[in-house]
Design a protein around this motif. Sequence first.
Motif, PDB file in Angstrom:
ATOM      1  N   SER A  32       0.841  -0.753  -0.034  1.00 37.72           N
ATOM      2  CA  SER A  32       0.262  -0.216  -0.420  1.00 37.72           C
ATOM      3  C   SER A  32       0.573   1.211   0.020  1.00 37.72           C
ATOM      4  N   GLY A  33       2.265   1.101   0.304  1.00 38.40           N
ATOM      5  CA  GLY A  33       2.498   1.930   0.406  1.00 38.40           C
ATOM      6  C   GLY A  33       3.540   1.829   1.835  1.00 38.40           C
ATOM      7  N   VAL A  74       6.133  -5.499   4.025  1.00 36.62           N
ATOM      8  CA  VAL A  74       5.151  -6.115   5.305  1.00 36.62           C
ATOM      9  C   VAL A  74       3.736  -5.871   4.644  1.00 36.62           C
ATOM     10  N   ALA A  75       3.505  -7.762   4.471  1.00 44.14           N
ATOM     11  CA  ALA A  75       1.713  -7.469   4.285  1.00 44.14           C
ATOM     12  C   ALA A  75       0.611  -7.198   5.460  1.00 44.14           C
ATOM     13  N   ARG A  76       0.803  -7.852   6.346  1.00 42.31           N
ATOM     14  CA  ARG A  76      -0.116  -7.680   6.772  1.00 42.31           C
ATOM     15  C   ARG A  76       0.828  -7.525   8.759  1.00 42.31           C
ATOM     16  N   MET A  77       0.273  -6.658   9.801  1.00 41.48           N
ATOM     17  CA  MET A  77       0.657  -5.806  10.451  1.00 41.48           C
ATOM     18  C   MET A  77      -0.409  -6.561  11.961  1.00 41.48           C
ATOM     19  N   LEU A  78       0.335  -7.192  13.416  1.00 36.07           N
ATOM     20  CA  LEU A  78      -0.601  -6.807  14.301  1.00 36.07           C
ATOM     21  C   LEU A  78      -0.392  -6.253  15.230  1.00 36.07           C
ATOM     22  N   ASP A  89      -4.518  -4.821   7.334  1.00 35.64           N
ATOM     23  CA  ASP A  89      -3.790  -6.089   5.815  1.00 35.64           C
ATOM     24  C   ASP A  89      -3.583  -4.599   4.662  1.00 35.64           C
ATOM     25  N   PHE A  90      -2.346  -4.802   4.660  1.00 32.48           N
ATOM     26  CA  PHE A  90      -1.888  -4.373   3.295  1.00 32.48           C
ATOM     27  C   PHE A  90      -2.219  -4.563   1.896  1.00 32.48           C
ATOM     28  N   ARG A  91      -2.503  -5.521   1.721  1.00 26.39           N
ATOM     29  CA  ARG A  91      -2.451  -6.194   0.726  1.00 26.39           C
ATOM     30  C   ARG A  91      -3.975  -5.301  -0.108  1.00 26.39           C
ATOM     31  N   ARG A  92      -4.294  -5.031   0.862  1.00 22.10           N
ATOM     32  CA  ARG A  92      -5.778  -4.085  -0.234  1.00 22.10           C
ATOM     33  C   ARG A  92      -5.202  -2.712   0.383  1.00 22.10           C
ATOM     34  N   LEU A  96      -7.074  -2.662   5.067  1.00 23.38           N
ATOM     35  CA  LEU A  96      -8.268  -3.179   5.731  1.00 23.38           C
ATOM     36  C   LEU A  96      -7.439  -2.784   7.300  1.00 23.38           C
ATOM     37  N   VAL A  97      -8.379  -2.507   8.371  1.00 22.82           N
ATOM     38  CA  VAL A  97      -8.101  -2.524   9.782  1.00 22.82           C
ATOM     39  C   VAL A  97      -8.852  -2.809  10.300  1.00 22.82           C
ATOM     40  N   GLU A  98      -8.738  -3.729  11.390  1.00 20.67           N
ATOM     41  CA  GLU A  98      -9.844  -4.763  11.376  1.00 20.67           C
ATOM     42  C   GLU A  98      -9.190  -4.199  13.391  1.00 20.67           C
TER      43      GLU A  98
END
Length: 143
Positions: A32-33, A74-78, A89-92, A96-98
């Motif tokens: 995503s950047g 980094v594809a995702r981060m918790l 979720d930076f793949r979207r 996505l922020v959950e």
Amino acid sequence: MKRLFLAALAATLFATGARAQSDASGPFVTPSGAVQFERVDHGFAATIDKQVFDRFGANTLTHFDDIGGAADSVARMLVQTDAGLVLYDFRRHPPLVERLNTRMPLRRVFWQGDEVVMQGPQGWFRFRQGVLTKLQSTTTTYH
């Protein structure tokens, strides 16, 4: 003795290659950047290419990254916050922020497909499609 040596070697290689937990503020390369965490008042602001996409309250910054894909991005981060856990979720596009409204200090995090498996003081949990589930005994192996 040979088995013990191989088991110790495998554990060392796994632990050093995991890159699981970090307190770095960035910037991180994502699909995503460029993601950066900046200290703001009593918390942090998460930015992508200098644009704020989330804010959270936390005294310290602790996050677990799913690293892989192009150029080790980094594809995702918790992220652990004062209010609970937040999954990015930076793949979207936009990311996505959950929010998991569960406060839990994490020990380990594993990324398996579209689910996140985490270990906290109360045991093992899975977060998948917006649902947090306590895991019981399983035959699934997480990497």
